[in-house]
Design a protein around this motif. Structure first.
Motif, PDB file in Angstrom:
ATOM      1  N   GLY A  39       0.801  -1.216   0.000  1.00  0.00           N
ATOM      2  CA  GLY A  39       0.000   0.000   0.000  1.00  0.00           C
ATOM      3  C   GLY A  39       0.835   1.267   0.000  1.00  0.00           C
ATOM      4  N   TYR A  61      -4.355   1.024   4.088  1.00  0.00           N
ATOM      5  CA  TYR A  61      -3.849   0.565   2.801  1.00  0.00           C
ATOM      6  C   TYR A  61      -4.675  -0.581   2.202  1.00  0.00           C
ATOM      7  CZ  TYR A  61       0.175   3.326   4.176  1.00  0.00           C
ATOM      8  OH  TYR A  61       0.998   4.360   4.562  1.00  0.00           O
ATOM      9  N   THR A  63      -7.507  -1.748   0.230  1.00  0.00           N
ATOM     10  CA  THR A  63      -8.459  -1.153  -0.708  1.00  0.00           C
ATOM     11  C   THR A  63      -9.847  -1.760  -0.546  1.00  0.00           C
ATOM     12  OG1 THR A  63      -6.654  -0.839  -2.275  1.00  0.00           O
ATOM     13  CG2 THR A  63      -8.875  -0.671  -3.150  1.00  0.00           C
TER      14      THR A  63
END
Length: 92
Positions: A39, A61, A63
């Motif tokens: 990330g 981080y 998603t």
């Protein structure tokens, strides 16, 4: 099998956006480290875990998170990945 890292180390504050992303299986301590590492380099990270209580899903981080209770059953995980590929139009 030897894997090669194609990403170069970043200086503090650098961020590179990579198309696509990475799928991380399991979001506990080791998975969280992988999520953070990717990330920080701008890689979209998709986490798959069998429990909803994994810490990796709460990382900034991460998603997207997918709860797959049958993850440890080969057929269950493969069926989920196929459906995900179809739904998200993932090729490859």
């Amino acid at each position: 099998m030897k894997s090669e890292c194609l990403m170069t180390p970043l200086k503090s504050g650098d961020k590179i956006a990579y198309p696509g992303g990475a799928i991380v299986l399991g979001g506990h301590a080791q998975g969280l480290g992988i999520i953070r590492s990717l990330g920080r380099r701008g890689v979209n990270v998709f986490l798959i875990d069998e429990t909803a209580a994994c810490i990796g899903r709460f990382s900034k981080y991460c998603t997207r998170f997918f709860h797959v209770p049958e993850m440890k059953q080969e057929n269950g995980l493969l069926a989920f990945l196929k459906k995900l590929a179809e739904r998200e139009d993932i090729k490859g």
